[in-house]
Design a protein around this motif. Structure first.
Motif, PDB file in Angstrom:
ATOM      1  N   LYS A   1      66.140  47.087  59.492  1.00 62.18           N
ATOM      2  CA  LYS A   1      67.381  47.591  60.036  1.00 62.18           C
ATOM      3  C   LYS A   1      68.380  47.881  58.917  1.00 62.18           C
ATOM      4  N   LEU A   2      69.141  48.970  59.120  1.00 64.99           N
ATOM      5  CA  LEU A   2      70.180  49.330  58.158  1.00 64.99           C
ATOM      6  C   LEU A   2      71.370  49.891  58.915  1.00 64.99           C
ATOM      7  N   ASN A   3      72.487  49.199  58.848  1.00 68.70           N
ATOM      8  CA  ASN A   3      73.732  49.631  59.464  1.00 68.70           C
ATOM      9  C   ASN A   3      74.702  49.992  58.351  1.00 68.70           C
TER      10      ASN A   3
ATOM     11  N   ALA B   1      71.324  43.319  52.870  1.00 72.08           N
ATOM     12  CA  ALA B   1      70.134  42.699  53.467  1.00 72.08           C
ATOM     13  C   ALA B   1      68.964  43.673  53.471  1.00 72.08           C
ATOM     14  N   PHE B   2      69.251  44.937  53.781  1.00 71.51           N
ATOM     15  CA  PHE B   2      68.202  45.957  53.776  1.00 71.51           C
ATOM     16  C   PHE B   2      67.597  46.117  52.382  1.00 71.51           C
TER      17      PHE B   2
ATOM     18  N   GLU C   1      82.855  47.392  59.693  1.00 68.80           N
ATOM     19  CA  GLU C   1      82.880  45.931  59.762  1.00 68.80           C
ATOM     20  C   GLU C   1      83.682  45.323  58.619  1.00 68.80           C
TER      21      GLU C   1
ATOM     22  N   SER D   1      78.171  48.334  57.737  1.00 66.74           N
ATOM     23  CA  SER D   1      78.214  46.925  57.357  1.00 66.74           C
ATOM     24  C   SER D   1      77.630  46.756  55.960  1.00 66.74           C
TER      25      SER D   1
ATOM     26  N   SER E   1      74.807  44.371  55.889  1.00 68.30           N
ATOM     27  CA  SER E   1      73.551  44.962  56.350  1.00 68.30           C
ATOM     28  C   SER E   1      72.897  45.776  55.242  1.00 68.30           C
TER      29      SER E   1
END
Length: 205
Positions: A2-4, A13-14, A43, A7, A10
């Motif tokens: 997942k990639l937002n 994390a990606f 965010e 954020s 995010s």
């Protein structure tokens, strides 16, 4: 994975998950599809369009840069962000990194939901643009695909350039061609990330 892009957590994390799974990355295509959206904040408290189109792409690229550098050869293609592209290419060249081909692409006016915030539903100008001026999503991808895959990019040493449909060198305006503007945007983004991301060490270039 997942990639937002709204954020920064995010994005981080990606990138970390990607690098834990793969030891090569030969193409990074930065292309987010929002335009003239209603005012809002990410965010992290950054204006939505700037957060999506620039800050997240910048952060993702910086995080993946160590992997990109050792993947030879490698392409980074960013949609409609020549200032970032030019400064990144300049800094890579200054470090003697010659296997990264960094360029910017304009897809053209694409027949998609990208225009949903531009005109009201049923607007005649929107209908004209959609029916007459715009290109299909497939055609809109061609310039980015050219920069990402064409052997000419390496054979001609195309770096830090701006390309328009379909795979042609464009003529950017003086603002986008300014080295000073490119450096200012880079510095602004670095300071913003240091403010928004705890422990951000800064770009390695």
């Amino acid at each position: 994975m997942k990639l937002n892009l709204l954020s920064l957590a995010s994005v981080k994390a990606f990138a970390e998950e990607f690098m834990s799974k793969y030891n090569e990355l030969h193409v990074l295509l930065n292309n987010a599809g929002v335009m003239m959206c209603p005012y809002g904040l990410s965010e992290d408290g950054i204006e939505t369009q700037f957060a999506t189109h620039h800050v997240a792409h910048y952060y993702l690229t910086i995080l993946l840069l160590p992997l990109l550098e050792k993947s030879k050869p490698c392409r980074i293609v960013t949609a409609c962000n020549l200032l970032f592209t030019r400064e990144l290419a300049k800094r890579l060249e200054a470090r003697g990194i010659d296997n990264l081909y960094v360029n910017a692409a304009h897809p053209g006016i694409v027949r998609s939901d990208l225009l949903r915030h531009t005109f009201e539903s049923g607007n005649l100008i929107k209908k004209f643009v959609q029916d007459v001026v715009s290109v299909s999503t497939e055609d809109g991808a061609l310039t980015q695909l050219y920069l990402a895959t064409s052997p000419e990019v390496e054979s001609k040493g195309i770096k830090g350039k701006y390309y328009v449909p379909f795979g042609k060198a464009g003529c950017p305006n003086p603002y986008s061609s300014s080295d000073n503007n490119a450096a200012r945007l880079w510095d602004f983004t670095e300071n913003l990330l240091k403010e928004k991301v705890p422990g951000y060490p800064g770009a390695p270039i």
